[in-house]
Design a protein around this motif. Structure first.
Motif, PDB file in Angstrom:
ATOM      1  N   GLU A   1      14.280 -51.504  46.904  1.00 40.91           N
ATOM      2  CA  GLU A   1      13.128 -51.273  47.960  1.00 40.91           C
ATOM      3  C   GLU A   1      12.690 -49.590  47.232  1.00 40.91           C
ATOM      4  OE1 GLU A   1      13.946 -52.017  52.652  1.00 40.91           O
ATOM      5  OE2 GLU A   1      15.108 -50.791  51.632  1.00 40.91           O
ATOM      6  N   LEU A   2      11.356 -49.275  47.406  1.00 36.52           N
ATOM      7  CA  LEU A   2      10.199 -48.087  46.346  1.00 36.52           C
ATOM      8  C   LEU A   2       9.755 -47.743  48.065  1.00 36.52           C
ATOM      9  CD1 LEU A   2       7.248 -50.048  45.520  1.00 36.52           C
ATOM     10  CD2 LEU A   2       9.567 -49.734  43.847  1.00 36.52           C
ATOM     11  N   SER A   3      10.376 -46.219  47.187  1.00 39.02           N
ATOM     12  CA  SER A   3      10.562 -44.589  47.748  1.00 39.02           C
ATOM     13  C   SER A   3       9.658 -45.053  49.349  1.00 39.02           C
ATOM     14  CB  SER A   3      10.149 -43.402  47.413  1.00 39.02           C
ATOM     15  OG  SER A   3      10.156 -42.009  48.147  1.00 39.02           O
ATOM     16  N   ASN A   4      10.331 -44.177  50.390  1.00 43.05           N
ATOM     17  CA  ASN A   4       9.579 -44.396  51.652  1.00 43.05           C
ATOM     18  C   ASN A   4      10.015 -45.733  52.052  1.00 43.05           C
ATOM     19  OD1 ASN A   4      10.015 -41.618  51.716  1.00 43.05           O
ATOM     20  ND2 ASN A   4       7.339 -41.449  50.357  1.00 43.05           N
ATOM     21  N   GLU A   5      10.396 -46.870  51.953  1.00 41.91           N
ATOM     22  CA  GLU A   5      10.455 -48.371  51.972  1.00 41.91           C
ATOM     23  C   GLU A   5      11.548 -48.595  51.615  1.00 41.91           C
ATOM     24  OE1 GLU A   5       7.560 -50.599  49.563  1.00 41.91           O
ATOM     25  OE2 GLU A   5       6.622 -49.605  49.837  1.00 41.91           O
ATOM     26  N   GLU A   6      12.620 -47.504  52.045  1.00 42.67           N
ATOM     27  CA  GLU A   6      14.134 -48.252  51.876  1.00 42.67           C
ATOM     28  C   GLU A   6      15.122 -48.961  53.237  1.00 42.67           C
ATOM     29  OE1 GLU A   6      12.629 -44.740  50.866  1.00 42.67           O
ATOM     30  OE2 GLU A   6      13.753 -44.362  49.208  1.00 42.67           O
ATOM     31  N   VAL A   7      14.014 -49.242  54.291  1.00 40.27           N
ATOM     32  CA  VAL A   7      14.564 -49.677  55.399  1.00 40.27           C
ATOM     33  C   VAL A   7      15.922 -50.425  55.199  1.00 40.27           C
ATOM     34  CG1 VAL A   7      14.568 -50.951  57.621  1.00 40.27           C
ATOM     35  CG2 VAL A   7      12.499 -49.689  56.424  1.00 40.27           C
ATOM     36  N   TRP A   8      15.832 -51.399  54.548  1.00 35.88           N
ATOM     37  CA  TRP A   8      17.221 -52.428  54.225  1.00 35.88           C
ATOM     38  C   TRP A   8      18.067 -51.449  53.788  1.00 35.88           C
ATOM     39  CZ3 TRP A   8      20.362 -53.995  50.073  1.00 35.88           C
ATOM     40  CH2 TRP A   8      21.435 -54.963  50.892  1.00 35.88           C
TER      41      TRP A   8
ATOM     42  N   VAL B   1      24.608 -38.970  59.552  1.00 36.79           N
ATOM     43  CA  VAL B   1      23.806 -38.250  59.774  1.00 36.79           C
ATOM     44  C   VAL B   1      22.119 -38.471  59.401  1.00 36.79           C
ATOM     45  CG1 VAL B   1      22.397 -36.022  60.583  1.00 36.79           C
ATOM     46  CG2 VAL B   1      24.914 -35.825  60.176  1.00 36.79           C
ATOM     47  N   ASP B   2      21.623 -39.857  60.986  1.00 31.65           N
ATOM     48  CA  ASP B   2      20.577 -40.860  60.376  1.00 31.65           C
ATOM     49  C   ASP B   2      19.439 -39.278  60.700  1.00 31.65           C
ATOM     50  OD1 ASP B   2      18.455 -42.113  60.302  1.00 31.65           O
ATOM     51  OD2 ASP B   2      19.514 -44.247  61.399  1.00 31.65           O
ATOM     52  N   LYS B   3      18.444 -39.306  59.395  1.00 29.09           N
ATOM     53  CA  LYS B   3      17.690 -38.149  59.923  1.00 29.09           C
ATOM     54  C   LYS B   3      15.994 -39.151  59.732  1.00 29.09           C
ATOM     55  CE  LYS B   3      17.944 -34.579  60.553  1.00 29.09           C
ATOM     56  NZ  LYS B   3      18.567 -33.345  61.467  1.00 29.09           N
ATOM     57  N   GLY B   4      16.390 -40.471  60.130  1.00 31.70           N
ATOM     58  CA  GLY B   4      14.543 -41.381  60.177  1.00 31.70           C
ATOM     59  C   GLY B   4      14.737 -42.064  59.228  1.00 31.70           C
ATOM     60  N   THR B   5      13.644 -41.626  58.116  1.00 30.32           N
ATOM     61  CA  THR B   5      13.676 -42.191  57.077  1.00 30.32           C
ATOM     62  C   THR B   5      14.982 -42.216  55.361  1.00 30.32           C
ATOM     63  OG1 THR B   5      12.124 -40.429  56.296  1.00 30.32           O
ATOM     64  CG2 THR B   5      11.437 -42.277  57.325  1.00 30.32           C
ATOM     65  N   TRP B   6      16.031 -41.358  55.812  1.00 31.79           N
ATOM     66  CA  TRP B   6      16.835 -40.724  55.553  1.00 31.79           C
ATOM     67  C   TRP B   6      17.858 -40.428  55.756  1.00 31.79           C
ATOM     68  CZ3 TRP B   6      18.885 -35.149  54.768  1.00 31.79           C
ATOM     69  CH2 TRP B   6      17.768 -35.030  55.530  1.00 31.79           C
ATOM     70  N   PHE B   7      19.174 -40.250  55.266  1.00 28.74           N
ATOM     71  CA  PHE B   7      20.245 -40.065  55.307  1.00 28.74           C
ATOM     72  C   PHE B   7      21.098 -39.126  55.376  1.00 28.74           C
ATOM     73  CE2 PHE B   7      21.467 -44.020  53.814  1.00 28.74           C
ATOM     74  CZ  PHE B   7      22.761 -43.682  53.409  1.00 28.74           C
ATOM     75  N   TYR B   8      23.055 -38.450  55.429  1.00 21.58           N
ATOM     76  CA  TYR B   8      23.632 -38.030  55.216  1.00 21.58           C
ATOM     77  C   TYR B   8      25.075 -38.453  55.582  1.00 21.58           C
ATOM     78  CZ  TYR B   8      23.525 -33.680  57.825  1.00 21.58           C
ATOM     79  OH  TYR B   8      23.585 -32.840  58.119  1.00 21.58           O
ATOM     80  N   ALA B   9      26.141 -37.973  54.536  1.00 21.49           N
ATOM     81  CA  ALA B   9      26.931 -38.297  55.069  1.00 21.49           C
ATOM     82  C   ALA B   9      28.332 -37.031  55.401  1.00 21.49           C
ATOM     83  CB  ALA B   9      27.940 -39.475  54.738  1.00 21.49           C
ATOM     84  N   VAL B  10      28.733 -37.111  56.519  1.00 22.51           N
ATOM     85  CA  VAL B  10      29.682 -35.470  55.571  1.00 22.51           C
ATOM     86  C   VAL B  10      31.116 -36.061  55.984  1.00 22.51           C
ATOM     87  CG1 VAL B  10      30.129 -33.239  57.152  1.00 22.51           C
ATOM     88  CG2 VAL B  10      27.988 -33.952  57.159  1.00 22.51           C
ATOM     89  N   TYR B  11      31.791 -35.472  54.929  1.00 24.48           N
ATOM     90  CA  TYR B  11      33.299 -35.236  55.088  1.00 24.48           C
ATOM     91  C   TYR B  11      33.902 -34.024  55.406  1.00 24.48           C
ATOM     92  CZ  TYR B  11      38.630 -35.486  53.026  1.00 24.48           C
ATOM     93  OH  TYR B  11      39.212 -35.408  53.326  1.00 24.48           O
ATOM     94  N   HIS B  12      34.680 -34.302  56.733  1.00 29.53           N
ATOM     95  CA  HIS B  12      34.860 -32.503  57.505  1.00 29.53           C
ATOM     96  C   HIS B  12      36.347 -32.986  56.507  1.00 29.53           C
ATOM     97  CE1 HIS B  12      31.716 -33.051  60.439  1.00 29.53           C
ATOM     98  NE2 HIS B  12      31.514 -34.500  60.837  1.00 29.53           N
ATOM     99  N   ALA B  13      37.117 -32.040  56.670  1.00 27.96           N
ATOM    100  CA  ALA B  13      38.181 -31.367  55.253  1.00 27.96           C
ATOM    101  C   ALA B  13      39.333 -31.010  56.632  1.00 27.96           C
ATOM    102  CB  ALA B  13      37.912 -30.356  54.718  1.00 27.96           C
TER     103      ALA B  13
END
Length: 95
Positions: A21-28, A46-58
């Motif tokens: 999927e092209l930039s800003n179209e990455e829904v799937w 952590v879902d931020k809408g058009t992007w997300f990140y993942a956290v490892y709690h040490a």
């Protein structure tokens, strides 16, 4: 366990490669990655809408780690005959 994880990662990479999927179209792509991480890790998503990140709690007194990655495709044809190549003309993952 190591072979199982390698097989899971390989299947994920192939599936993502087939569905660029092209930039800003990455829904799937975004939903597939979030689902994979929730099913196979204990990372906090952590879902931020058009992007997300993942956290490892040490753990207590340790520094946490955050993971991010780009997952957009390029606007070009696959160009290589792969069994897991792009299924969408004009879109391909090239890295």
């Amino acid at each position: 366990m190591e072979k199982k994880n390698l097989a899971l990662a390989t299947r994920l990479r192939h599936k993502l490669h087939q569905h660029p999927e092209l930039s800003n179209e990455e829904v799937w792509t975004k939903q597939h990655l979030i689902g994979f991480l929730k099913d196979h890790t204990k990372l906090d998503i952590v879902d931020k809408g058009t992007w997300f990140y993942a956290v490892y709690h040490a753990g207590e007194g340790k520094k946490n780690l955050a993971f991010r990655a780009d997952y957009d495709a390029l606007p070009m044809d696959e160009g290589i005959d792969l069994p897991h190549g792009s299924q969408f003309p004009g879109k391909a993952h090239k890295c």
